[in-house]
Design an enzyme around this catalytic site. Structure first.
Site, PDB file in Angstrom:
ATOM      1  N   THR A 174      -1.555  -3.145  -0.396  1.00  0.00           N
ATOM      2  CA  THR A 174      -1.013  -1.826  -0.765  1.00  0.00           C
ATOM      3  C   THR A 174      -1.981  -1.122  -1.704  1.00  0.00           C
ATOM      4  OG1 THR A 174       1.267  -2.521  -0.362  1.00  0.00           O
ATOM      5  CG2 THR A 174       0.980  -0.684  -1.871  1.00  0.00           C
ATOM      6  N   PHE A 176      -2.781   1.685  -4.585  1.00  0.00           N
ATOM      7  CA  PHE A 176      -2.110   2.250  -5.764  1.00  0.00           C
ATOM      8  C   PHE A 176      -2.985   3.336  -6.380  1.00  0.00           C
ATOM      9  CE2 PHE A 176       1.353  -0.789  -6.682  1.00  0.00           C
ATOM     10  CZ  PHE A 176       1.033  -1.819  -5.808  1.00  0.00           C
TER      11      PHE A 176
HETATM   12  O1  LIG Z   1       8.683  -3.853  -5.335  1.00  0.00           O
HETATM   13  C1  LIG Z   1       7.531  -4.132  -5.688  1.00  0.00           C
HETATM   14  O2  LIG Z   1       7.152  -5.277  -5.933  1.00  0.00           O
HETATM   15  C2  LIG Z   1       6.557  -3.057  -5.831  1.00  0.00           C
HETATM   16  O3  LIG Z   1       5.637  -3.197  -6.578  1.00  0.00           O
HETATM   17  C3  LIG Z   1       6.675  -1.832  -4.960  1.00  0.00           C
HETATM   18  C4  LIG Z   1       5.939  -1.975  -3.627  1.00  0.00           C
HETATM   19  C5  LIG Z   1       5.931  -0.593  -2.875  1.00  0.00           C
HETATM   20  O4  LIG Z   1       6.652   0.305  -3.239  1.00  0.00           O
HETATM   21  O5  LIG Z   1       5.187  -0.496  -1.874  1.00  0.00           O
HETATM   22  C6  LIG Z   1       4.531  -2.349  -3.873  1.00  0.00           C
HETATM   23  C7  LIG Z   1       3.834  -3.164  -3.023  1.00  0.00           C
HETATM   24  C8  LIG Z   1       4.433  -3.681  -1.790  1.00  0.00           C
HETATM   25  O6  LIG Z   1       4.026  -2.803  -0.757  1.00  0.00           O
HETATM   26  C9  LIG Z   1       5.918  -3.683  -1.846  1.00  0.00           C
HETATM   27  C10 LIG Z   1       6.592  -2.932  -2.743  1.00  0.00           C
END
Ligand SMILES: O=C(O)C(=O)C[C@]1(C(=O)O)C=C[C@@H](O)C=C1
Length: 275
Positions: A174, A176
């Protein structure tokens, strides 16, 4: 500098957002908020605050709430960072998959482990964040419910790991953005900069293609184009772009193309810390 400072994120300890903060700035002090809206509100209320928010998963696409909240804010982007996302199924008091009927997690994590949940006939239920679902499982002590979160969340909340690596794609990750109202100057170890902006175009043939041609003309590489609903104009769209390229030719492209646009906002030119 980010090490040694408080960095806001959405979620609870053990969330991927917290892991993304600590893997890039091991001495930062992550501070979690229950929702994206509350995280943005806190960033907006405090001019010195810094936050790290997820904007896009490599396989499941954009985190739309964050893009929309960012458009409505006065925050700028100061860096981009990528975090690998390994999902684990965890349970309270046992590690027997056949005893789990329902799983709870953040919607993004549920989307990222769809194949596993479907294959095992698990009912899915949305929680505020991955680690929050682990925390709630510990509090509820339910043995028929599982949480999908990071292996670190299982450790923090004393849950048993039933399966690791249940994400649909092994290289799940992911993206950020580091957001703040105050300037934060970081350098890219990859020597790679990006710029992000959002704009509205007039509704006429060729408007988008003509605008994007400015980037071609100045030799700029667009790494992403995203359309979002335009507030107050049903079924009209607003476009997000991420551009890779040197700042000078970027400025020329912006200025040349500005007259094609009805509205424009640039969120900053920022270093890519990891990808
Ligand atoms: O819920 C989490 O652990 C987060 O950090 C959020 C979150 C997101 O919103 O995409 C971050 C990374 C992953 O893709 C899954 C969830």
């Amino acid at each position: 500098m980010i090490d040694g400072t408080v960095v806001y994120y959405q979620g609870s300890p053990g969330a991927f957002s917290e892991a993304a903060i600590l893997s890039h700035w091991p001495n930062a002090m992550p501070q979690g908020f229950p929702t994206f809206a509350e995280t943005f509100q806190a960033l907006q209320d405090n001019p010195n605050a810094v936050g790290l928010l997820p904007i896009e998963n490599a396989y499941r696409g954009p985190v739309y709430d964050v893009l929309d909240l960012l458009t409505a804010s006065t925050l700028s982007i100061w860096a981009e960072a990528v975090q690998p996302v390994e999902l684990a199924l965890m349970a309270y008091g046992h590690s027997d998959l056949s005893r789990i009927k329902k799983v709870r997690s953040h919607p993004q994590a549920l989307m990222q482990s769809q194949m596993f949940c479907r294959e095992h006939g698990l009912i899915v239920e949305v929680a505020l964040d991955t680690a929050g679902s682990a925390k709630e499982l510990l509090e509820s002590r339910r043995e028929d419910v599982g949480a999908i979160a990071s292996p670190r969340a299982a450790e923090i909340y004393g849950l048993n790991i039933v399966r690791r690596g249940i994400q649909d794609h092994p290289d799940n990750r992911t993206r950020f953005w580091l957001l703040s109202q105050r300037p934060i100057h970081l350098t890219s170890p990859l020597n790679r900069m990006k710029t992000s902006a959002v704009f509205d175009l007039p509704d006429k043939p060729g408007a988008l293609v003509n605008y994007l041609l400015w980037y071609k003309k100045f030799g700029l590489n667009l790494s992403k184009v995203e359309s979002r609903p335009r507030p107050g104009a049903p079924f009209a769209y607003r476009f997000w772009i991420d551009v890779v390229g040197d700042a000078q030719s970027l400025d020329q492209a912006w200025e040349s193309g500005l007259s094609d646009l009805e509205w424009f906002r640039r969120f900053g030119t920022y270093p890519v810390l990891s990808e």
